[in-house]
Enzyme design. Structure first.
Site, PDB file in Angstrom:
ATOM      1  N   GLU A  72      -5.877  -5.620  10.315  1.00  0.00           N
ATOM      2  CA  GLU A  72      -4.142  -4.718  10.671  1.00  0.00           C
ATOM      3  C   GLU A  72      -4.908  -4.092  12.490  1.00  0.00           C
ATOM      4  OE1 GLU A  72      -2.626  -3.466   7.108  1.00  0.00           O
ATOM      5  OE2 GLU A  72      -4.354  -1.787   6.980  1.00  0.00           O
ATOM      6  N   GLY A  93       3.190  -1.324   4.578  1.00  0.00           N
ATOM      7  CA  GLY A  93       2.629   0.743   4.229  1.00  0.00           C
ATOM      8  C   GLY A  93       4.207   0.386   3.801  1.00  0.00           C
ATOM      9  N   GLY A  94       4.937   1.369   4.525  1.00  0.00           N
ATOM     10  CA  GLY A  94       6.520   1.575   4.953  1.00  0.00           C
ATOM     11  C   GLY A  94       7.543   0.957   3.881  1.00  0.00           C
ATOM     12  N   HIS A 154      -9.362   0.746   4.682  1.00  0.00           N
ATOM     13  CA  HIS A 154      -8.222   0.405   5.492  1.00  0.00           C
ATOM     14  C   HIS A 154      -8.887   2.247   6.865  1.00  0.00           C
ATOM     15  CE1 HIS A 154      -4.445   2.102   6.578  1.00  0.00           C
ATOM     16  NE2 HIS A 154      -3.838   1.230   5.569  1.00  0.00           N
ATOM     17  N   ASN A 184       0.953  -1.620   0.136  1.00  0.00           N
ATOM     18  CA  ASN A 184      -0.073   0.338  -0.313  1.00  0.00           C
ATOM     19  C   ASN A 184       1.114   1.057  -0.278  1.00  0.00           C
ATOM     20  OD1 ASN A 184      -1.933   2.076   0.590  1.00  0.00           O
ATOM     21  ND2 ASN A 184      -2.060   1.889   2.623  1.00  0.00           N
ATOM     22  N   TRP A 185       0.795   1.709  -1.021  1.00  0.00           N
ATOM     23  CA  TRP A 185       1.656   2.849  -1.407  1.00  0.00           C
ATOM     24  C   TRP A 185       1.056   4.446  -0.642  1.00  0.00           C
ATOM     25  CZ3 TRP A 185       4.043   1.585  -6.853  1.00  0.00           C
ATOM     26  CH2 TRP A 185       4.546   0.710  -6.592  1.00  0.00           C
ATOM     27  N   LYS A 186       0.232   4.506  -0.556  1.00  0.00           N
ATOM     28  CA  LYS A 186      -0.816   5.592   0.942  1.00  0.00           C
ATOM     29  C   LYS A 186      -0.969   6.792  -0.309  1.00  0.00           C
ATOM     30  CE  LYS A 186       0.139   3.089   4.848  1.00  0.00           C
ATOM     31  NZ  LYS A 186      -0.094   3.352   6.315  1.00  0.00           N
ATOM     32  N   GLU A 201      -6.867   4.558   8.028  1.00  0.00           N
ATOM     33  CA  GLU A 201      -6.900   5.674   7.565  1.00  0.00           C
ATOM     34  C   GLU A 201      -8.370   6.357   7.588  1.00  0.00           C
ATOM     35  OE1 GLU A 201      -3.353   4.921   5.394  1.00  0.00           O
ATOM     36  OE2 GLU A 201      -2.420   4.672   7.729  1.00  0.00           O
ATOM     37  N   SER A 236       3.376  -2.840  10.400  1.00  0.00           N
ATOM     38  CA  SER A 236       4.730  -2.570  10.742  1.00  0.00           C
ATOM     39  C   SER A 236       5.512  -3.825  10.058  1.00  0.00           C
ATOM     40  CB  SER A 236       5.705  -2.115  11.676  1.00  0.00           C
ATOM     41  OG  SER A 236       4.836  -0.932  12.090  1.00  0.00           O
TER      42      SER A 236
HETATM   43  C1  PEP Z   1      -0.632  -0.266   6.291  1.00  0.00           C
HETATM   44  O1  PEP Z   1      -0.264   0.793   4.862  1.00  0.00           O
HETATM   45  O2  PEP Z   1      -1.649  -0.473   5.720  1.00  0.00           O
HETATM   46  C2  PEP Z   1       0.449  -0.102   6.362  1.00  0.00           C
HETATM   47  C3  PEP Z   1      -0.028  -1.878   7.520  1.00  0.00           C
HETATM   48  O3  PEP Z   1       0.610   0.731   7.180  1.00  0.00           O
HETATM   49  P1  PEP Z   1       2.881   0.051   7.466  1.00  0.00           P
HETATM   50  O4  PEP Z   1       2.696  -1.175   6.837  1.00  0.00           O
HETATM   51  O5  PEP Z   1       3.411   0.879   6.969  1.00  0.00           O
HETATM   52  O6  PEP Z   1       2.263  -0.304   9.071  1.00  0.00           O
END
Ligand code: PEP
Length: 259
Positions: A171, A238-239, A99, A13-15, A101, A217
């Protein structure tokens, strides 16, 4: 070690990161670094404006393209929204829905998420449904209740046949972007609960087949122990998915060899 027949999925997920060019370059690096014999599924979810560019790069690869959200209407006066047919037109086969967010910042309710699920399914797009509890909810022993409410809300009025392709991502909100990963045991416990709920809603056959990804994470350093859990069928990342070498390591997790 998992002995199930569920095909693992690793999704990035590149947000709200990367220009079209940056996203296309990252997608090209992923395509190049992917083991051609990889049996599990890989999904990239760039921002809307980069979908076309990434789709062009992914041509001829086995990597699937996803949006990070989708509207519940097909067309009309919905300024800022993007319809299922429009994400399909951009090359998407999947859409992330619900999600945390979107839930927290854009105030999406279970009712809205349910409408998006239905619209995606109708358009033959695979929903990647995100659920998860906040830290406060976990600390006040409400995790199971929150997960159950989110699942019941998201799947309301959706038949088992319609739900067949849905992928669920557990998540925990406290683990997203914080560097705090759920321990493999915590994640396994939540995944077991989610699978039990799906059995209650759609029966054992469905529950055994539905894929439940872990997100929060996920990193090159912790993917192997997470994927070693029997009910963790993949990851939503994500990151770490923004760095080609790290994300490629996540995708090629070691437990894959034993699955
Ligand atoms: C996400 O964006 O769904 C996520 C899990 O982010 P991260 O891996 O950065 O925690």
């Amino acid at each position: 070690m998992a002995s199930n027949k569920r095909t693992p999925m690793i999704a990035g997920n590149w947000k709200m990161h990367l220009t079209s060019k940056e996203a296309a370059d990252l997608a090209a690096a992923m395509k190049k670094g992917l083991d051609p014999d990889l049996k599990h599924e890989v999904l990239l979810a760039p921002t809307f404006t980069a979908l076309h560019a990434v789709n062009a790069v992914l041509a001829g690869s086995k990597i699937f393209l996803s949006s990070q959200d989708v509207a519940w209407e097909e067309k009309g006066a919905f300024t800022g929204a993007v319809a299922p047919s429009q994400i399909k037109d951009a090359g998407c086969t999947h859409a992330i829905i619900g999600h945390s967010e979107r839930r927290k910042i854009f105030l999406e309710t279970d009712e809205v998420i349910n409408k998006k699920m239905k619209a995606a399914i109708k358009a033959n797009i695979v929903p990647v449904l995100c659920i998860g509890e906040t830290l406060e909810e976990r600390e006040s022993q409400k995790t199971y209740r929150v997960l159950e409410t989110q699942l019941v809300g998201a799947f309301a009025g959706i038949s088992a046949a319609e739900a067949a392709k849905v992928v669920i991502a557990y998540e925990p909100v406290w683990a997203i972007g914080t560097g705090k990963t759920a321990t493999p045991d915590q994640a396994q416990d939540a995944h077991t609960f989610v699978r039990k709920q799906m059995e209650r809603i759609y029966g054992k056959g469905y529950a055994d087949a539905v894929r439940i990804l872990y997100g929060g994470s996920v990193k090159a350093e912790n993917i192997d122990e997470l994927m070693a859990q029997p009910d963790i069928d993949g990851a939503l990342v994500g990151g770490e998915s923004l760095k080609a070498d790290k994300f490629l390591r996540v995708i090629h997790f070691q437990a894959a060899l034993s699955r």
